[in-house]
Design a protein around this motif. Structure first.
Motif, PDB file in Angstrom:
ATOM      1  N   ARG A 159       0.833  -1.200   0.000  1.00 43.00           N
ATOM      2  CA  ARG A 159       0.000   0.000   0.000  1.00 43.00           C
ATOM      3  C   ARG A 159       0.869   1.252   0.000  1.00 43.00           C
ATOM      4  O   ARG A 159       0.674   2.176  -0.805  1.00 43.00           O
ATOM      5  N   SER A 160       1.858   1.290   0.877  1.00 32.96           N
ATOM      6  CA  SER A 160       2.743   2.455   0.968  1.00 32.96           C
ATOM      7  C   SER A 160       3.552   2.625  -0.305  1.00 32.96           C
ATOM      8  O   SER A 160       3.741   3.748  -0.795  1.00 32.96           O
ATOM      9  N   TRP A 161       4.044   1.512  -0.855  1.00 32.68           N
ATOM     10  CA  TRP A 161       4.845   1.577  -2.074  1.00 32.68           C
ATOM     11  C   TRP A 161       4.015   2.104  -3.242  1.00 32.68           C
ATOM     12  O   TRP A 161       4.484   2.942  -4.022  1.00 32.68           O
ATOM     13  N   GLY A 162       2.779   1.635  -3.364  1.00 36.36           N
ATOM     14  CA  GLY A 162       1.926   2.096  -4.451  1.00 36.36           C
ATOM     15  C   GLY A 162       1.692   3.590  -4.412  1.00 36.36           C
ATOM     16  O   GLY A 162       1.766   4.274  -5.441  1.00 36.36           O
ATOM     17  N   ILE A 163       1.427   4.138  -3.226  1.00 38.96           N
ATOM     18  CA  ILE A 163       1.200   5.579  -3.105  1.00 38.96           C
ATOM     19  C   ILE A 163       2.492   6.340  -3.376  1.00 38.96           C
ATOM     20  O   ILE A 163       2.505   7.354  -4.085  1.00 38.96           O
ATOM     21  N   GLY A 164       3.595   5.858  -2.804  1.00 44.07           N
ATOM     22  CA  GLY A 164       4.871   6.548  -2.983  1.00 44.07           C
ATOM     23  C   GLY A 164       5.309   6.586  -4.434  1.00 44.07           C
ATOM     24  O   GLY A 164       5.762   7.621  -4.937  1.00 44.07           O
ATOM     25  N   VAL A 165       5.165   5.450  -5.145  1.00 42.21           N
ATOM     26  CA  VAL A 165       5.542   5.404  -6.561  1.00 42.21           C
ATOM     27  C   VAL A 165       4.666   6.346  -7.375  1.00 42.21           C
ATOM     28  O   VAL A 165       5.136   7.019  -8.295  1.00 42.21           O
ATOM     29  N   ALA A 166       3.383   6.402  -7.037  1.00 43.08           N
ATOM     30  CA  ALA A 166       2.479   7.299  -7.760  1.00 43.08           C
ATOM     31  C   ALA A 166       2.876   8.763  -7.566  1.00 43.08           C
ATOM     32  O   ALA A 166       2.685   9.584  -8.470  1.00 43.08           O
ATOM     33  N   ARG A 167       3.454   9.091  -6.417  1.00 45.45           N
ATOM     34  CA  ARG A 167       3.809  10.494  -6.136  1.00 45.45           C
ATOM     35  C   ARG A 167       5.126  10.914  -6.782  1.00 45.45           C
ATOM     36  O   ARG A 167       5.231  12.022  -7.303  1.00 45.45           O
ATOM     37  N   VAL A 168       6.136  10.056  -6.714  1.00 44.12           N
ATOM     38  CA  VAL A 168       7.467  10.470  -7.169  1.00 44.12           C
ATOM     39  C   VAL A 168       8.002   9.655  -8.336  1.00 44.12           C
ATOM     40  O   VAL A 168       9.075   9.955  -8.859  1.00 44.12           O
ATOM     41  N   GLY A 169       7.273   8.611  -8.754  1.00 50.37           N
ATOM     42  CA  GLY A 169       7.741   7.783  -9.849  1.00 50.37           C
ATOM     43  C   GLY A 169       8.622   6.650  -9.375  1.00 50.37           C
ATOM     44  O   GLY A 169       9.197   6.695  -8.284  1.00 50.37           O
ATOM     45  N   PRO A 170       8.759   5.595 -10.181  1.00 52.69           N
ATOM     46  CA  PRO A 170       9.527   4.418  -9.766  1.00 52.69           C
ATOM     47  C   PRO A 170      11.027   4.657  -9.635  1.00 52.69           C
ATOM     48  O   PRO A 170      11.698   3.994  -8.844  1.00 52.69           O
ATOM     49  N   THR A 171      11.569   5.604 -10.398  1.00 48.75           N
ATOM     50  CA  THR A 171      13.018   5.825 -10.343  1.00 48.75           C
ATOM     51  C   THR A 171      13.450   6.356  -8.982  1.00 48.75           C
ATOM     52  O   THR A 171      14.355   5.816  -8.342  1.00 48.75           O
ATOM     53  N   VAL A 172      12.800   7.421  -8.518  1.00 44.64           N
ATOM     54  CA  VAL A 172      13.144   7.986  -7.211  1.00 44.64           C
ATOM     55  C   VAL A 172      12.768   7.022  -6.099  1.00 44.64           C
ATOM     56  O   VAL A 172      13.537   6.803  -5.154  1.00 44.64           O
ATOM     57  N   ALA A 173      11.582   6.409  -6.197  1.00 41.07           N
ATOM     58  CA  ALA A 173      11.148   5.472  -5.166  1.00 41.07           C
ATOM     59  C   ALA A 173      12.122   4.305  -5.041  1.00 41.07           C
ATOM     60  O   ALA A 173      12.357   3.793  -3.942  1.00 41.07           O
ATOM     61  N   GLY A 174      12.709   3.896  -6.180  1.00 41.73           N
ATOM     62  CA  GLY A 174      13.626   2.765  -6.146  1.00 41.73           C
ATOM     63  C   GLY A 174      14.825   2.985  -5.246  1.00 41.73           C
ATOM     64  O   GLY A 174      15.358   2.034  -4.663  1.00 41.73           O
TER      65      GLY A 174
END
Length: 309
Positions: free
Chosen positions: A251-266
């Motif tokens: 759940r947290s990963w999905g929201i975070g990726v939606a906010r900053v994109g997969p590159t930064v979230a990675g």
């Protein structure tokens, strides 16, 4: 990815810190359960429990008229990558590899995020992203080396590290799919309901995981009953991986990726080895060392550089 700077708000940082914290515990628990339950079966039961916990919130998504079936191909792919494969591969890796080696290989995820984004979606690799990747990997190396670079030479790669490398590629692709919706987008009732969206993935993922579990049991040696050691340790482990690394982290990963994109979230994924080291230090009664702080500074520096803030 957009060329404008990414804003890392405090709430986004918290959201992206939860998954690596949960996944560090997942690696430790997965290693502890080796010998108590086959790895693919462990992954299957994990998601059975997670799906059961979501049913009271999103059982409506399973009805014939819901938007689940309209995007069944995309959801089946997400279920294969995020539910069926990623954690099964990680638990398989932990049969022959250690949690520290597994988290080391997993720290390559930001690199695969950049490469897959470029190859599959034509997203250019920004200089800041490349510098951020180097800084974060340096921080991981500091933690793994315990402040002594000679320690890195003692690390030995085994078959499990290859499984974890495949898992890292799987997770990188899964993360890109989260921000690249299918043509026409997801139905509003699924897109706006996190529990329904995750349950939709779990439904298809359990199909894949069930097939892999059946194959696992067909290849197990004789006396299959001896491969499962039921008791409170296994029950507690299943409950933890179903709630923490599954529901809360996804759940947290999905929201975070939606906010900053997969590159930064990675890049936040590189905090997993640090959290794993701190957990081990706590369990062993050893206080944090200076190299933990140095690794933290480098990893966070990579995150901030990649976010261009």
């Amino acid at each position: 990815m957009p060329s404008t700077p990414v804003r890392l708000t405090p709430s986004t940082v918290v959201l992206l810190l939860i998954p690596p914290l949960m996944w560090a515990g997942n690696a430790v628990v997965g290693r502890l359960m080796q010998g108590s339950i086959p790895p693919i079966t462990f992954n299957f039961l994990r998601w059975v429990i997670a799906g059961a916990l979501l049913l009271p919130l999103a059982a409506w998504v399973l009805r014939p008229g819901s938007g689940l079936w309209a995007q069944r191909r995309r959801l089946a792919l997400l279920g294969l990558l995020g539910v069926g494969l990623y954690n099964a591969l990680q638990y398989m890796a932990l049969k022959t590899s250690t949690p520290i080696n597994v988290t080391l290989v997993a720290s390559s995820i930001p690199i695969w995020m950049l490469l897959l984004g470029r190859v599959l979606y034509g997203v250019p690799i920004a200089r800041r992203s490349a510098i951020g990747a180097v800084l974060s990997l340096a921080g991981v190396a500091v933690v793994l080396a315990r402040g002594d670079w000679a320690q890195l030479g003692a690390l030995r790669l085994v078959a499990g590290d290859g499984w974890m490398l495949l898992a890292a590629l799987t997770w990188a692709w899964y993360s890109w799919l989260l921000v690249r919706p299918p043509a026409g987008g997801y139905p509003p009732e699924i897109k706006g309901d996190w529990s329904a969206f995750l349950l939709a993935q779990i439904v298809f993922g359990l199909g894949w995981a069930g097939l892999m579990t059946a194959g696992e049991w067909l290849t197990l040696p004789a006396s299959p009953a001896g491969h499962l050691q039921w008791g409170w340790p296994l029950g507690a482990a299943l409950l933890y991986v179903a709630v923490g690394p599954s529901l809360l982290a996804y759940r947290s990963w999905g929201i975070g990726v939606a906010r900053v994109g997969p590159t930064v979230a990675g890049f936040f994924n590189n905090l997993t080895p640090l959290f794993a080291a701190l957990m081990s230090a706590t369990l062993l009664g050893e206080p944090p060392r200076l190299y933990h702080a140095a690794g933290f500074v480098l990893i966070v520096g990579g995150i901030l550089v990649s976010a261009r803030r």
